[in-house]
Motif scaffolding. Sequence first.
Motif, short mmCIF file in Angstrom:
data_model
loop_
_atom_site.label_atom_id
_atom_site.label_comp_id
_atom_site.label_asym_id
_atom_site.label_seq_id
_atom_site.Cartn_x
_atom_site.Cartn_y
_atom_site.Cartn_z
N LEU A 61 0.81 -1.22 0.00
CA LEU A 61 0.00 0.00 0.00
C LEU A 61 0.84 1.28 0.00
N GLY A 62 2.17 1.14 0.03
CA GLY A 62 3.05 2.32 0.01
C GLY A 62 2.85 3.22 1.23
N ILE A 63 2.70 2.59 2.40
CA ILE A 63 2.39 3.35 3.62
C ILE A 63 3.55 4.30 3.99
N GLU A 64 4.78 3.84 3.78
CA GLU A 64 5.92 4.69 4.16
C GLU A 64 5.89 6.02 3.42
N GLN A 65 5.59 5.95 2.10
CA GLN A 65 5.54 7.17 1.29
C GLN A 65 4.38 8.07 1.74
N ASP A 66 3.25 7.45 2.08
CA ASP A 66 2.09 8.22 2.52
C ASP A 66 2.38 8.92 3.86
N LEU A 67 3.03 8.19 4.78
CA LEU A 67 3.32 8.75 6.11
C LEU A 67 4.25 9.95 6.01
N ALA A 68 5.16 9.90 5.06
CA ALA A 68 6.15 10.98 4.92
C ALA A 68 5.45 12.33 4.70
N LYS A 69 4.24 12.30 4.10
CA LYS A 69 3.52 13.56 3.79
C LYS A 69 2.68 14.05 4.96
N ARG A 70 2.56 13.22 6.02
CA ARG A 70 1.61 13.56 7.09
C ARG A 70 2.30 14.14 8.33
N ASP A 71 1.52 14.89 9.10
CA ASP A 71 1.97 15.38 10.40
C ASP A 71 1.75 14.27 11.42
N PHE A 72 2.74 14.01 12.27
CA PHE A 72 2.62 12.88 13.20
C PHE A 72 1.43 13.03 14.14
N ARG A 73 0.98 14.27 14.39
CA ARG A 73 -0.11 14.49 15.34
C ARG A 73 -1.41 13.83 14.88
N GLU A 74 -1.61 13.73 13.55
CA GLU A 74 -2.86 13.12 13.06
C GLU A 74 -2.80 11.58 13.08
N LEU A 75 -1.64 11.04 13.48
CA LEU A 75 -1.48 9.57 13.48
C LEU A 75 -1.51 8.99 14.89
N ILE A 76 -1.64 9.86 15.91
CA ILE A 76 -1.46 9.41 17.30
C ILE A 76 -2.40 8.26 17.67
N GLU A 77 -3.61 8.21 17.08
CA GLU A 77 -4.56 7.16 17.46
C GLU A 77 -4.45 5.90 16.60
N LEU A 78 -3.57 5.90 15.59
CA LEU A 78 -3.49 4.76 14.66
C LEU A 78 -2.34 3.83 15.02
N ASP A 79 -2.59 2.53 14.87
CA ASP A 79 -1.48 1.59 15.17
C ASP A 79 -1.55 0.33 14.31
N TYR A 80 -1.98 0.50 13.04
CA TYR A 80 -2.13 -0.68 12.18
C TYR A 80 -0.79 -1.15 11.60
N PHE A 81 0.18 -0.21 11.53
CA PHE A 81 1.49 -0.55 10.95
C PHE A 81 2.61 -0.13 11.90
N ARG A 82 3.66 -0.94 11.91
CA ARG A 82 4.87 -0.60 12.66
C ARG A 82 5.43 0.75 12.22
N LEU A 83 5.29 1.03 10.93
CA LEU A 83 5.84 2.27 10.37
C LEU A 83 5.25 3.51 11.02
N ILE A 84 4.00 3.42 11.50
CA ILE A 84 3.37 4.58 12.14
C ILE A 84 4.16 4.94 13.40
N ASP A 85 4.52 3.93 14.20
CA ASP A 85 5.32 4.21 15.40
C ASP A 85 6.67 4.79 15.03
N GLN A 86 7.27 4.24 13.99
CA GLN A 86 8.60 4.74 13.59
C GLN A 86 8.51 6.20 13.14
N LYS A 87 7.45 6.53 12.42
CA LYS A 87 7.25 7.91 11.95
C LYS A 87 7.04 8.84 13.15
#
Length: 832
Positions: free
Chosen positions: A259-285
């Motif tokens: 799904l190219g999650i790493e590329q998608d995360l690069a464009k996002r502000d970490f604050r909007e991801l605080i409640e998500l935990d479907y991918f390890r990459l979210i924590d890394q970001k």
Amino acid sequence: MENRIAQALTKLFDRHRIVFWYDAKQELRDDFEALQLPGVEKLELINNEYGIKYKLLREQPEQKFLLYREGPQPADLDNWLLDVQLAHGEFRTDQVAIWLSELELGLEFTDVVQAHAEFFQAIKRKDALKKLLKADDTAGQIRLKMLAVCTGSESRMDAVVENLLQELADGRDEKIKLIGRCSLDGFLWEQMTRCYGYKSDEPGIRDFTIELFKSCYAMGTDGQVKLTGDAMVFLKRWKDSRQFEGGFETLSGECAEVLGIEQDLAKRDFRELIELDYFRLIDQKIISDLVRAVAARTASSGDVAIWVRQRRQGHWYREYRHLYEAVDYAAQFTHALGEAKLAMDSLAEGVQRYSRFWYLLDQLYRKFTYHVRMSGQASLMGSLTDQVENLYSNNYLLKLGDRFQTFVDAASKWEAFPVRKQKEFFEHWVRPFLRKDNKVCVIISDAMRYEIGDELLSLIRQEDRYSAELEPALSMLPSYTQLGMAALLPNKALAIADNETGTVLVDGQSSQGTANRIKILGQAIRQRATACKADELMAMKGDDCRALVRDHDVIYVYHNRIDATGDKRESEERVFEAVEETLQELIRLIKKLTGANANNLLVTSDHGFIYQNRAIDESDFSGVDAEGDQILFRDRRFVLGKGLAEASSLHKFTPEQLGLAGEVEVQIPKSINRLRLKGSGSRFVHGGASLQEVVIPVLKINKKRQSDVTAVEVDILRGASSVITSGQLAVTMYQVGPVTDKIQPRVLRAGIYTEAGDLISDSHDLTFDLSSDNPRERELQVRFVLTRKADEANGQEVILRLEEKHAGTSHYKEYKSLRYLMRRSFTSDFDF
């Protein structure tokens, strides 16, 4: 064959008095004639229907009959016994009929069995299905149970899917292939559409998995969603399942790539991801952005604490715990240093201010450094570590050391009244217990500096029925082991031996080693005193430990892990790990002693220490070496000798100034400087007069009879409306007061239930452990996603329930609840 017929007929006679048997292929007459069924009369139908009917219904209305006809069943109009047959049972001998009979299923399920004949070929599958069947099962429920047998799961759709996903994660396909062979695949994909909204021209488990992760990620990031809210609830349950979390992690990683999650995360502000935990990459970001934000000081310490606490609920937190904790401690350290006023008007004020405020900076630095080390991510944390190291060394340790040194230089005597001196320990803290005929145990942990004592205080208070108080004391100078240990014994005069050993004499006797210390204790309190090492005490059996406490009024227990680790060049960098181990060992030691009926305990230390994790610069060493008539003993932070020469970067004390007898003089490098010494480490040092080295903790611990620990209270704040009108419900939980040592965190499970007790939303495990005094910072937002089952409760009251585990079990009891009215319109189907 004869045996199987007998078994099938016996089961039929359990339910019917009369059983018809049509031998359509005229091949089973021998079996009929050989058949012997106790209590059953056999009759053959050969144009004698009327007489037989009279016999069945009039002459022998209680008798069981087996009616055999060689040939097919007559047409209904020609069948004189049709009414009797419809009221009773029929034995059929084709394969499907035998299976139906074995499963005790009615003829209405002929199509189900026929459509999935392959399933029934295996006796094991058939027997497994029979155990699951219930009298009121529908065709759909039977098929679901067949899926459960094929996948080795419970007969729920989510359990079937979990097992298929696990198989996919393991790189196997036996179960999904078996479903295909049994022609259950059509039913499986129908259910996937019905339960989760999954539709595809070429449905498959891998395709479903990708869509599941894609839709759930989209739900949290305002993307395009194809699956229903139930899919999100399923994913949450699946990732939180102990049994299947490994499969979830494997497939999460594979889908992140697709799904190219790493590329998608690069464009996002970490604050909007605080409640998500479907991918390890979210924590890394989140972690890498947090590290940058804390280093750049664009995130406040309060915000970082809230974000880290929210991430604690996440799936990958265990894996990244040390990184999250390190970032949190770095933010707290930077904030605390910004608030600290490192000023004092006297030596005594410096000691008091250190024991009230400044020690916390050493504690936060230690915690940060420990978690960075344990994370194993030195390069990721590199910039933040450098910043914290520089702030700690230059803006705190050196500044505070320099300021305190001016008062050390001006002091004619080494004291900081009203803070007690270490050599008064026995008279001030131990003797009062003896005067009241109370026993006391003293635990001395080598190099446990004041801030570690503060953490131990908090850990002890969290234990039920333990009260504890912490006071500072001023250690002897130089702050090294032999002198500190001697000062904690009963003493009138302390003297450093006039030789090269650094040994200390208590009233003229050597205090080196446990045997000498027992002798000194015994002389002071008439023999009812002893001493031992902590590991010896921990190895004692319960009865031996109780006897030890019974037979002595004073017991000194010596614990040594911090100093033993820090004092060696090859292990000094592990000193903060040694602190964590020490804290746990001391708790175990205290419990062992209280378990042996020791109710009064004192915990203290011989000295503190300075530790800097970075390599020590040239500027950290004293510019000159100690010189004099006689140099007896050298260390990194002090020199013992006679006729010591004055030097600008060293400060000389006479024994009288330090409250010592004898003639040995002491010289220490100023502030936090080190002396050069071959073969020893330079990051962990003690012996000098810095606050970190000379302020030691004295903990007074008492075991009570009554419980004194409670859990914090939690309320559900009702919003403006008590009606649920959409597929989601946002609720605010409020922790009534801050968590303290004696008011402990509460862990609750939250979900929305029907009156009948069915869960109709996702379920949240919530930890209420907030220590803030600000009520706004003790609010927790929770978002519930409703499942398809919620539609059945439309127009009814439903219950938001907080539940708590019964201690030591897996059972839950209700803690608090709030009622809502479910009133959803058809438009709410378009939420996702």
